[in-house]
Write a protein that holds these residues in place. Structure first.
Motif, PDB file in Angstrom:
ATOM      1  N   TRP A  19       0.832  -1.200   0.000  1.00 44.58           N
ATOM      2  CA  TRP A  19       0.000   0.000   0.000  1.00 44.58           C
ATOM      3  C   TRP A  19       0.872   1.258   0.000  1.00 44.58           C
ATOM      4  CZ3 TRP A  19      -0.730   4.211   3.187  1.00 44.58           C
ATOM      5  CH2 TRP A  19      -1.851   4.993   2.919  1.00 44.58           C
ATOM      6  N   VAL A  20       1.896   1.274   0.851  1.00 41.01           N
ATOM      7  CA  VAL A  20       2.791   2.434   0.927  1.00 41.01           C
ATOM      8  C   VAL A  20       3.511   2.640  -0.400  1.00 41.01           C
ATOM      9  CG1 VAL A  20       4.908   3.328   1.994  1.00 41.01           C
ATOM     10  CG2 VAL A  20       3.115   2.350   3.422  1.00 41.01           C
ATOM     11  N   PHE A  21       4.049   1.564  -0.962  1.00 37.36           N
ATOM     12  CA  PHE A  21       4.759   1.692  -2.240  1.00 37.36           C
ATOM     13  C   PHE A  21       3.817   2.151  -3.350  1.00 37.36           C
ATOM     14  CE2 PHE A  21       8.134  -1.406  -0.688  1.00 37.36           C
ATOM     15  CZ  PHE A  21       9.072  -0.390  -0.520  1.00 37.36           C
ATOM     16  N   GLN A  22       2.602   1.613  -3.369  1.00 39.17           N
ATOM     17  CA  GLN A  22       1.648   1.988  -4.403  1.00 39.17           C
ATOM     18  C   GLN A  22       1.291   3.471  -4.314  1.00 39.17           C
ATOM     19  OE1 GLN A  22      -2.164   0.150  -4.013  1.00 39.17           O
ATOM     20  NE2 GLN A  22      -2.804   0.693  -6.063  1.00 39.17           N
ATOM     21  N   LYS A  23       1.090   3.961  -3.110  1.00 43.22           N
ATOM     22  CA  LYS A  23       0.661   5.352  -2.938  1.00 43.22           C
ATOM     23  C   LYS A  23       1.797   6.362  -3.081  1.00 43.22           C
ATOM     24  CE  LYS A  23      -3.567   4.319  -2.074  1.00 43.22           C
ATOM     25  NZ  LYS A  23      -4.595   4.555  -3.056  1.00 43.22           N
ATOM     26  N   THR A  24       3.021   5.966  -2.814  1.00 45.46           N
ATOM     27  CA  THR A  24       4.111   6.944  -2.826  1.00 45.46           C
ATOM     28  C   THR A  24       5.127   6.710  -3.936  1.00 45.46           C
ATOM     29  OG1 THR A  24       5.377   5.643  -1.226  1.00 45.46           O
ATOM     30  CG2 THR A  24       3.950   7.352  -0.349  1.00 45.46           C
ATOM     31  N   LEU A  25       5.684   5.525  -3.978  1.00 44.84           N
ATOM     32  CA  LEU A  25       6.820   5.281  -4.865  1.00 44.84           C
ATOM     33  C   LEU A  25       6.458   5.417  -6.334  1.00 44.84           C
ATOM     34  CD1 LEU A  25       9.789   4.642  -4.692  1.00 44.84           C
ATOM     35  CD2 LEU A  25       9.227   2.226  -4.786  1.00 44.84           C
ATOM     36  N   TYR A  26       5.335   4.851  -6.742  1.00 47.57           N
ATOM     37  CA  TYR A  26       4.980   4.920  -8.149  1.00 47.57           C
ATOM     38  C   TYR A  26       4.602   6.332  -8.575  1.00 47.57           C
ATOM     39  CZ  TYR A  26       5.413  -0.086  -8.467  1.00 47.57           C
ATOM     40  OH  TYR A  26       5.911  -1.353  -8.452  1.00 47.57           O
ATOM     41  N   ALA A  27       3.991   7.117  -7.687  1.00 51.02           N
ATOM     42  CA  ALA A  27       3.672   8.508  -8.015  1.00 51.02           C
ATOM     43  C   ALA A  27       4.940   9.332  -8.209  1.00 51.02           C
ATOM     44  CB  ALA A  27       2.807   9.121  -6.922  1.00 51.02           C
ATOM     45  N   ILE A  28       5.960   9.031  -7.443  1.00 49.06           N
ATOM     46  CA  ILE A  28       7.246   9.724  -7.568  1.00 49.06           C
ATOM     47  C   ILE A  28       8.034   9.185  -8.754  1.00 49.06           C
ATOM     48  CG2 ILE A  28       9.486  10.059  -6.443  1.00 49.06           C
ATOM     49  CD1 ILE A  28       7.924   9.884  -3.756  1.00 49.06           C
ATOM     50  N   ASP A  29       7.903   7.898  -8.996  1.00 45.36           N
ATOM     51  CA  ASP A  29       8.719   7.236 -10.003  1.00 45.36           C
ATOM     52  C   ASP A  29       8.348   7.610 -11.435  1.00 45.36           C
ATOM     53  OD1 ASP A  29      10.877   5.448 -10.437  1.00 45.36           O
ATOM     54  OD2 ASP A  29       9.432   3.982 -11.195  1.00 45.36           O
ATOM     55  N   ARG A  30       7.075   7.856 -11.702  1.00 47.43           N
ATOM     56  CA  ARG A  30       6.645   8.158 -13.072  1.00 47.43           C
ATOM     57  C   ARG A  30       7.353   9.377 -13.651  1.00 47.43           C
ATOM     58  NH1 ARG A  30       0.747   8.657 -13.122  1.00 47.43           N
ATOM     59  NH2 ARG A  30       0.884   6.447 -12.717  1.00 47.43           N
ATOM     60  N   PRO A  31       7.340  10.560 -12.985  1.00 49.92           N
ATOM     61  CA  PRO A  31       8.062  11.703 -13.557  1.00 49.92           C
ATOM     62  C   PRO A  31       9.576  11.492 -13.566  1.00 49.92           C
ATOM     63  CG  PRO A  31       6.891  12.355 -11.551  1.00 49.92           C
ATOM     64  CD  PRO A  31       6.570  10.933 -11.814  1.00 49.92           C
ATOM     65  N   ARG A  32      10.087  10.792 -12.566  1.00 49.77           N
ATOM     66  CA  ARG A  32      11.519  10.529 -12.518  1.00 49.77           C
ATOM     67  C   ARG A  32      11.952   9.638 -13.673  1.00 49.77           C
ATOM     68  NH1 ARG A  32      15.316   7.638 -12.328  1.00 49.77           N
ATOM     69  NH2 ARG A  32      17.114   7.556 -11.036  1.00 49.77           N
ATOM     70  N   GLY A  58      -6.428   5.214 -24.075  1.00 50.72           N
ATOM     71  CA  GLY A  58      -7.757   5.150 -23.476  1.00 50.72           C
ATOM     72  C   GLY A  58      -8.804   4.765 -24.504  1.00 50.72           C
ATOM     73  N   ALA A  59      -9.718   3.860 -24.136  1.00 50.84           N
ATOM     74  CA  ALA A  59     -10.724   3.360 -25.069  1.00 50.84           C
ATOM     75  C   ALA A  59     -11.677   4.462 -25.535  1.00 50.84           C
ATOM     76  CB  ALA A  59     -11.517   2.234 -24.421  1.00 50.84           C
ATOM     77  N   LYS A  60     -12.107   5.309 -24.630  1.00 50.59           N
ATOM     78  CA  LYS A  60     -13.057   6.366 -24.998  1.00 50.59           C
ATOM     79  C   LYS A  60     -12.361   7.673 -25.352  1.00 50.59           C
ATOM     80  CE  LYS A  60     -16.896   4.608 -22.307  1.00 50.59           C
ATOM     81  NZ  LYS A  60     -17.895   4.910 -21.275  1.00 50.59           N
ATOM     82  N   SER A  61     -11.364   8.051 -24.581  1.00 49.96           N
ATOM     83  CA  SER A  61     -10.725   9.350 -24.783  1.00 49.96           C
ATOM     84  C   SER A  61      -9.672   9.322 -25.884  1.00 49.96           C
ATOM     85  CB  SER A  61     -10.068   9.827 -23.482  1.00 49.96           C
ATOM     86  OG  SER A  61      -8.968   8.986 -23.163  1.00 49.96           O
ATOM     87  N   GLY A  62      -9.050   8.162 -26.082  1.00 51.42           N
ATOM     88  CA  GLY A  62      -7.967   8.074 -27.060  1.00 51.42           C
ATOM     89  C   GLY A  62      -6.665   8.670 -26.561  1.00 51.42           C
ATOM     90  N   LEU A  63      -6.627   9.077 -25.294  1.00 54.90           N
ATOM     91  CA  LEU A  63      -5.430   9.681 -24.728  1.00 54.90           C
ATOM     92  C   LEU A  63      -4.469   8.606 -24.225  1.00 54.90           C
ATOM     93  CD1 LEU A  63      -7.099  12.525 -22.629  1.00 54.90           C
ATOM     94  CD2 LEU A  63      -5.923  12.742 -24.823  1.00 54.90           C
ATOM     95  N   PRO A  64      -3.165   8.865 -24.345  1.00 60.32           N
ATOM     96  CA  PRO A  64      -2.210   7.891 -23.815  1.00 60.32           C
ATOM     97  C   PRO A  64      -2.182   7.924 -22.290  1.00 60.32           C
ATOM     98  CG  PRO A  64      -1.064   9.792 -24.703  1.00 60.32           C
ATOM     99  CD  PRO A  64      -2.519   9.981 -25.012  1.00 60.32           C
ATOM    100  N   ARG A  65      -2.117   6.752 -21.684  1.00 58.72           N
ATOM    101  CA  ARG A  65      -2.022   6.617 -20.231  1.00 58.72           C
ATOM    102  C   ARG A  65      -0.784   5.793 -19.932  1.00 58.72           C
ATOM    103  NH1 ARG A  65      -6.067  10.098 -18.677  1.00 58.72           N
ATOM    104  NH2 ARG A  65      -7.938   9.617 -19.824  1.00 58.72           N
ATOM    105  N   SER A  66       0.055   6.310 -19.058  1.00 61.68           N
ATOM    106  CA  SER A  66       1.313   5.617 -18.741  1.00 61.68           C
ATOM    107  C   SER A  66       1.389   5.271 -17.276  1.00 61.68           C
ATOM    108  CB  SER A  66       2.507   6.503 -19.103  1.00 61.68           C
ATOM    109  OG  SER A  66       2.553   6.742 -20.473  1.00 61.68           O
ATOM    110  N   THR A  67       2.017   4.149 -17.000  1.00 62.35           N
ATOM    111  CA  THR A  67       2.280   3.723 -15.634  1.00 62.35           C
ATOM    112  C   THR A  67       3.533   2.872 -15.621  1.00 62.35           C
ATOM    113  OG1 THR A  67       1.325   2.713 -13.659  1.00 62.35           O
ATOM    114  CG2 THR A  67       0.881   1.629 -15.749  1.00 62.35           C
ATOM    115  N   THR A  68       4.186   2.825 -14.497  1.00 62.22           N
ATOM    116  CA  THR A  68       5.347   1.941 -14.379  1.00 62.22           C
ATOM    117  C   THR A  68       4.857   0.553 -14.009  1.00 62.22           C
ATOM    118  OG1 THR A  68       5.629   2.631 -12.089  1.00 62.22           O
ATOM    119  CG2 THR A  68       6.969   3.759 -13.737  1.00 62.22           C
TER     120      THR A  68
END
Length: 74
Positions: A19-32, A58-68
């Motif tokens: 839970w801690v890693f999901q809420k903090t590390l990935y939010a910090i890691d994406r821009p880094r 995105g299926a409806k928006s057509g916008l790119p979505r990124s995640t680590t």
């Protein structure tokens, strides 16, 4: 993985640790990850796991979505 990475992996595998890693590390890691142009990132260095940037459209928006994500080929 070295000793510190094994401890980090065990912590991340626990409920509170994930839970801690999901809420903090990935939010910090994406821009880094973008700023470093894909060089090893937080989870990669801390836990010794290969990390990739996964981008979908995105299926409806057509916008790119990124995640680590942890590289499943390892």
């Amino acid at each position: 993985a070295n000793a510190a990475q094994r401890v980090t992996q065990r912590l991340a595998a626990s409920g509170p640790g994930s839970w801690v890693f999901q809420k903090t590390l990935y939010a910090i890691d994406r821009p880094r990850f973008r700023m470093s142009k894909g060089r090893p990132s937080g989870p990669g260095l801390l836990a010794g796991l290969p990390v990739i940037m996964l981008t979908t459209t995105g299926a409806k928006s057509g916008l790119p979505r990124s995640t680590t994500a942890i590289d499943p080929s390892r």
